[in-house]
Design a protein around this motif. Structure first.
Motif, short mmCIF file in Angstrom:
data_model
loop_
_atom_site.label_atom_id
_atom_site.label_comp_id
_atom_site.label_asym_id
_atom_site.label_seq_id
_atom_site.Cartn_x
_atom_site.Cartn_y
_atom_site.Cartn_z
N PRO A 324 0.82 -1.22 0.00
CA PRO A 324 0.00 0.00 0.00
C PRO A 324 0.85 1.26 0.00
O PRO A 324 2.01 1.26 0.41
CB PRO A 324 -0.81 -0.12 1.30
CG PRO A 324 0.04 -0.98 2.19
CD PRO A 324 0.73 -1.95 1.28
N ILE A 325 0.26 2.34 -0.48
CA ILE A 325 0.92 3.65 -0.49
C ILE A 325 0.48 4.38 0.77
O ILE A 325 -0.67 4.84 0.87
CB ILE A 325 0.55 4.44 -1.76
CG1 ILE A 325 1.00 3.66 -3.00
CG2 ILE A 325 1.18 5.82 -1.74
CD1 ILE A 325 0.58 4.28 -4.31
N SER A 326 1.38 4.49 1.72
CA SER A 326 1.01 4.97 3.05
C SER A 326 1.14 6.48 3.23
O SER A 326 0.60 7.02 4.19
CB SER A 326 1.87 4.27 4.10
OG SER A 326 3.26 4.47 3.82
N SER A 327 1.86 7.15 2.34
CA SER A 327 2.07 8.58 2.50
C SER A 327 2.37 9.22 1.15
O SER A 327 2.66 8.52 0.17
CB SER A 327 3.22 8.86 3.47
OG SER A 327 4.46 8.44 2.91
N GLN A 328 2.31 10.54 1.14
CA GLN A 328 2.62 11.26 -0.09
C GLN A 328 4.08 11.08 -0.48
O GLN A 328 4.41 11.03 -1.67
CB GLN A 328 2.31 12.75 0.09
CG GLN A 328 2.32 13.54 -1.21
CD GLN A 328 1.85 14.96 -1.00
OE1 GLN A 328 2.51 15.75 -0.32
NE2 GLN A 328 0.72 15.31 -1.60
N GLU A 329 4.97 10.93 0.51
CA GLU A 329 6.38 10.72 0.21
C GLU A 329 6.60 9.36 -0.47
O GLU A 329 7.42 9.24 -1.40
CB GLU A 329 7.21 10.79 1.50
CG GLU A 329 7.32 12.18 2.12
CD GLU A 329 6.01 12.67 2.71
OE1 GLU A 329 5.18 11.80 3.11
OE2 GLU A 329 5.77 13.89 2.74
N VAL A 330 5.88 8.34 -0.01
CA VAL A 330 5.98 7.02 -0.65
C VAL A 330 5.47 7.09 -2.08
O VAL A 330 6.08 6.53 -3.01
CB VAL A 330 5.18 5.98 0.16
CG1 VAL A 330 5.10 4.66 -0.60
CG2 VAL A 330 5.80 5.77 1.54
N LEU A 331 4.37 7.79 -2.29
CA LEU A 331 3.81 7.95 -3.63
C LEU A 331 4.80 8.67 -4.55
O LEU A 331 5.02 8.25 -5.69
CB LEU A 331 2.50 8.72 -3.56
CG LEU A 331 1.82 9.03 -4.91
CD1 LEU A 331 1.47 7.76 -5.66
CD2 LEU A 331 0.56 9.87 -4.68
N ARG A 332 5.41 9.73 -4.05
CA ARG A 332 6.38 10.49 -4.84
C ARG A 332 7.56 9.60 -5.25
O ARG A 332 7.99 9.61 -6.41
CB ARG A 332 6.88 11.69 -4.04
CG ARG A 332 7.88 12.57 -4.79
CD ARG A 332 8.44 13.62 -3.84
NE ARG A 332 7.39 14.51 -3.36
CZ ARG A 332 7.07 15.67 -3.93
NH1 ARG A 332 7.77 16.10 -4.97
NH2 ARG A 332 6.12 16.42 -3.43
N GLN A 333 8.07 8.80 -4.31
CA GLN A 333 9.21 7.94 -4.61
C GLN A 333 8.83 6.85 -5.60
O GLN A 333 9.61 6.49 -6.49
CB GLN A 333 9.75 7.32 -3.33
CG GLN A 333 11.08 6.60 -3.51
CD GLN A 333 12.16 7.53 -4.05
OE1 GLN A 333 12.38 8.62 -3.52
NE2 GLN A 333 12.85 7.10 -5.11
#
Length: 373
Positions: A324-333
């Motif tokens: 899962p994508i847990s944060s905006q930082e994870v999504l960005r990476q």
């Protein structure tokens, strides 16, 4: 021959009239019992009638031979009945009249099992196909699309480097859920263990997302660059003035010197000051609404960022194996990593061969949607 009258069976009328069955038998005998030839001959003789399925000819002859009539046996309405060979023509007639009908509806109408309906349609070479979603075209769009594609092909024929110099661009939204197609999601497990009842979380109340700009020129993938979530003409112009050239540093100098900038006609791209900047930075070398090379609206099927980049990138970003994508930082990476993977596999076939192929298909289809063909 006993008379045949239209009647209801499970909510459906009989397929053919007495006169039609007579002609079916006559043509079947004329063609020496060859059902395929009989169907072709029937269509030739009666072009304004609904053509029977190939099996109708042999089934009608067999029923006439065994019972002395083409009339089917009567059944109590609404009661399940055994599947008989003569039911085949009635099943097929439903799909002939309405190719979008479901096997469940046909089974309920005829009072037979859904499995029998599936068996019949597959035995007769019918298979279910999904509809292809396509973008909406407005009045006048097809003509503008054809004109643009003809221009692209003519310029490509005159200048073999023309397509290599176009910087195709677009923006797209990414969020933590992505787009889930549950029809294509499976979890394989041994049957003896029972249904594992797997779940996929979606629709989070705490939502976050990113607005991503990407470009592609020749075999170079440009970006990602993260724009404000609410894109307007002011922050788009700031991006062009302050960020674009730094993103193009890895593009060969000879390409940058004669580069053609492309963007679509969204309101943020149409601001007067944006167009003035493009006129100064790319004189007579930009594609867009109000530009020296007019961009036809609603054409995602012609831009590589739309038909290639976004689909591949979102498949990588939302890969189930990455969790899962847990944060905006994870999504960005994830977006940055996906771009790196794509950059290593990109070839100029996307911006040259595929553009030529799509332009030709658009022209052949007179400007209408063509991706489903």
């Amino acid at each position: 021959m006993a008379a045949v009258t239209p009647r209801r069976r499970g909510g459906s009328q009989q397929s053919f009239t007495n006169a039609e069955y007579t002609d079916i038998l006559f043509v079947y005998g004329f063609c020496d019992g060859d059902s395929a030839k009989a169907r072709a001959e029937y269509i030739r003789r009666f072009p304004n009638r609904r053509p029977p399925n190939v099996r109708v000819f042999s089934n009608t002859y067999r029923r006439m031979h065994k019972t002395g009539t083409v009339q089917r046996r009567q059944h109590d309405a609404g009661r399940p009945r055994l599947y008989a060979p003569e039911d085949e023509e009635e099943i097929l007639s439903h799909f002939s009249e309405d190719p979008t009908i479901s096997t469940n509806i046909v089974a309920n109408r005829l009072g037979i099992s859904q499995w029998k309906v599936w068996f019949t349609v597959h035995s007769n070479g019918l298979y279910p196909y999904h509809f292809t979603p396509v973008h909406v075209l407005h009045e006048g769009d097809p003509i503008r699309r054809v004109d643009f594609c003809r221009f692209m092909l003519h310029r490509d024929a005159e200048d073999p480097y023309f397509l290599k110099r176009i910087l195709w661009t677009d923006e797209s939204k990414f969020d933590q859920d992505g787009i889930t197609n549950y029809h294509n999601i499976h979890y394989w497990a041994p049957k003896v263990d029972g249904n594992p009842n797997k779940k996929k979380e979606t629709g989070s109340q705490r939502r976050f997302g990113l607005n991503v700009w990407m470009g592609i020129v020749d075999d170079c993938l440009i970006g990602p660059h993260f724009l404000p979530n609410m894109l307007n003409s002011e922050n788009y112009e700031n991006f062009l003035r302050e960020e674009l050239y730094s993103l193009l540093e890895d593009v060969p100098l000879q390409t940058r010197q004669k580069m053609i900038y492309q963007h679509d006609g969204c309101p943020a791209h149409f601001r007067r000051s944006v167009r003035q900047w493009l006129d100064e930075s790319f004189p007579n070398r930009w594609i867009g609404r109000g530009g020296p090379i007019p961009w036809p609206a609603r054409c995602p099927d012609i831009t590589p960022v739309d038909f290639y980049v976004w689909g591949h990138m979102k498949a990588l970003v939302y890969d189930n194996l990455t969790g899962p994508i847990s944060s905006q930082e994870v999504l960005r990476q994830r977006i940055i990593d996906a771009a790196s993977i794509m950059r290593n596999n990109l070839t100029s076939r996307v911006t040259k061969t595929e553009i030529r192929r799509r332009c030709r298909k658009c022209i052949r289809n007179r400007g209408a949607q063509f991706e489903q063909h």
